[in-house]
Design an enzyme around this catalytic site. Sequence first.
Site, mmCIF file in Angstrom:
data_model
loop_
_atom_site.group_PDB
_atom_site.id
_atom_site.type_symbol
_atom_site.label_atom_id
_atom_site.label_comp_id
_atom_site.label_asym_id
_atom_site.label_seq_id
_atom_site.Cartn_x
_atom_site.Cartn_y
_atom_site.Cartn_z
ATOM 1 N N GLU A 73 0.810 -1.220 0.000
ATOM 2 C CA GLU A 73 0.000 0.000 0.000
ATOM 3 C C GLU A 73 0.842 1.268 0.000
ATOM 4 O O GLU A 73 0.572 2.189 -0.764
ATOM 5 C CB GLU A 73 -0.941 0.035 1.216
ATOM 6 C CG GLU A 73 -1.688 1.369 1.299
ATOM 7 C CD GLU A 73 -2.732 1.468 2.383
ATOM 8 O OE1 GLU A 73 -2.764 0.618 3.285
ATOM 9 O OE2 GLU A 73 -3.522 2.425 2.307
ATOM 10 N N ASP A 93 -0.368 -5.371 3.046
ATOM 11 C CA ASP A 93 -0.807 -4.171 3.735
ATOM 12 C C ASP A 93 -0.049 -4.157 5.065
ATOM 13 O O ASP A 93 -0.316 -4.993 5.936
ATOM 14 C CB ASP A 93 -2.316 -4.211 3.963
ATOM 15 C CG ASP A 93 -2.846 -2.854 4.377
ATOM 16 O OD1 ASP A 93 -2.035 -2.031 4.855
ATOM 17 O OD2 ASP A 93 -4.056 -2.629 4.237
ATOM 18 N N ILE A 95 0.022 -2.206 7.639
ATOM 19 C CA ILE A 95 -0.929 -2.097 8.747
ATOM 20 C C ILE A 95 -2.313 -1.965 8.124
ATOM 21 O O ILE A 95 -2.582 -1.020 7.385
ATOM 22 C CB ILE A 95 -0.672 -0.866 9.646
ATOM 23 C CG1 ILE A 95 0.716 -0.942 10.302
ATOM 24 C CG2 ILE A 95 -1.760 -0.760 10.718
ATOM 25 C CD1 ILE A 95 1.009 0.196 11.277
ATOM 26 N N ASP A 96 -3.167 -2.932 8.360
ATOM 27 C CA ASP A 96 -4.560 -2.794 7.948
ATOM 28 C C ASP A 96 -5.346 -2.436 9.204
ATOM 29 O O ASP A 96 -5.330 -3.176 10.194
ATOM 30 C CB ASP A 96 -5.095 -4.086 7.315
ATOM 31 C CG ASP A 96 -6.491 -3.874 6.762
ATOM 32 O OD1 ASP A 96 -6.683 -2.889 6.015
ATOM 33 O OD2 ASP A 96 -7.387 -4.653 7.109
ATOM 34 N N THR A 98 -5.209 1.198 10.035
ATOM 35 C CA THR A 98 -4.335 2.289 10.495
ATOM 36 C C THR A 98 -5.104 3.251 11.405
ATOM 37 O O THR A 98 -4.561 3.745 12.391
ATOM 38 C CB THR A 98 -3.736 3.038 9.281
ATOM 39 O OG1 THR A 98 -2.891 2.143 8.578
ATOM 40 C CG2 THR A 98 -2.920 4.246 9.710
ATOM 41 N N ASP A 222 -5.862 -4.986 0.823
ATOM 42 C CA ASP A 222 -6.798 -5.174 1.933
ATOM 43 C C ASP A 222 -7.354 -6.603 1.962
ATOM 44 O O ASP A 222 -7.785 -7.075 3.005
ATOM 45 C CB ASP A 222 -8.002 -4.222 1.793
ATOM 46 C CG ASP A 222 -7.611 -2.757 1.858
ATOM 47 O OD1 ASP A 222 -6.858 -2.397 2.767
ATOM 48 O OD2 ASP A 222 -8.080 -1.982 0.993
HETATM 49 C C1 IPD Z 1 -8.683 0.335 5.541
HETATM 50 C C2 IPD Z 1 -9.352 -0.638 6.462
HETATM 51 C C3 IPD Z 1 -10.804 -0.299 6.609
HETATM 52 C C4 IPD Z 1 -11.521 -0.244 5.285
HETATM 53 C C5 IPD Z 1 -10.814 0.710 4.341
HETATM 54 C C6 IPD Z 1 -9.351 0.331 4.216
HETATM 55 P P1 IPD Z 1 -6.072 0.805 6.023
HETATM 56 O O1 IPD Z 1 -7.318 -0.014 5.374
HETATM 57 O O2 IPD Z 1 -9.235 -1.951 5.990
HETATM 58 O O3 IPD Z 1 -11.473 -1.263 7.383
HETATM 59 O O4 IPD Z 1 -12.836 0.185 5.480
HETATM 60 O O5 IPD Z 1 -11.451 0.635 3.091
HETATM 61 O O6 IPD Z 1 -8.713 1.253 3.374
HETATM 62 O O7 IPD Z 1 -6.031 2.144 5.353
HETATM 63 O O8 IPD Z 1 -6.308 0.881 7.471
HETATM 64 O O9 IPD Z 1 -4.929 -0.040 5.630
HETATM 65 CA CA CA Z 2 -5.907 -1.686 4.381
HETATM 66 CA CA CA Z 3 -2.751 -0.025 5.386
HETATM 67 CA CA CA Z 4 -4.473 3.180 4.276
#
Ligand code: IPD
Ligand code: CA
Ligand code: CA
Ligand code: CA
Length: 276
Positions: A73, A93, A95-96, A98, A222
């Site tokens: 990402e 990813d 950190i998913d 964030t 994701d």
């Molecule tokens: C997000 C998370 C979130 C989802 C967003 C993503 P990130 O990823 O997975 O639950 O609703 O669409 O972008 O930005 O925290 O890696």
């Molecule tokens: Ca994510």
């Molecule tokens: Ca992320």
């Molecule tokens: Ca993000």
Amino acid sequence: ITLSEEELCEIYETGIQLAKECGHMIKECFYRDKKVTTKASYADLVTETDQNVEKFFTKEIKKHYPGHSVIGEETTADGKKIEFTNNPTWIIDPIDGTTNFVHRIPYTCISIGLTVNKEPVIGIVYNPITDVFFKARKGHGAFCNDKKIAVTGLEEIESAMFIMEFGSNREPDKMAVKFRNLFNLNKASHGLRAYGSAALNMCNVAQGEEDGYAEHGIHCWDIAAGAVIVEEAGGVVIDPSGDKFDLMSRKVLVASSMPLALKMSALLEDPGFERD
Ligand code: IPD
Ligand code: CA
Ligand code: CA
Ligand code: CA
């Protein structure tokens, strides 16, 4: 491209080991003060830890497997077309969740998927704060902390529990469609939850806590890992329109059974996010 069972097994173990090391980096920073910057909207956050974890992971992969590709990402420029080939490709990813990480909500993870010939074959999702580790390899089952997991298999929408997210996009027309979708799924079922991590949402469906999850606007990093984990747990992964799943389409629908997936699909409108 063909990889032998031995090669895939060894690659899987490397991925698991790297997930643990990256998890350690995330946990170290979780309760510290963070340097937060924004990306596409004021609700689209990134921290130094996101970037550091992705750099570390990519460096390690290049060391172990110089021929493999990495899509992450934080090194994918906004709006730039992603180069996705048949080559073994790590889709990560760092950190998913964030936003949870920034707010110290312990619902955040690293998500690591591997595709070969564009098919997801390995999925690893690790929440280092709660120490919950999900993993799956195509054809070999899905596990949470080494215990085999399975979806509920539910088919009736009236007794289903779903996960839906609001996402970080703040364009009113896209948000309006998302809210209609939330309304319609909530109306048809026992209810909705929103945890703030797409990868963990998919793992939750995989382990039978909720029966379905759909989101428009997400990216390949994701969902690449979660797609393997859901399928190996007996669930289905499709396009929210009801079509075949496409990793680069910016949308996903997972469910505990195909009948339920199609019932969800019938209630969802597409807000129209451009594909990767
Ligand atoms: C997000 C998370 C979130 C989802 C967003 C993503 P990130 O990823 O997975 O639950 O609703 O669409 O972008 O930005 O925290 O890696
Ligand atoms: Ca994510
Ligand atoms: Ca992320
Ligand atoms: Ca993000």
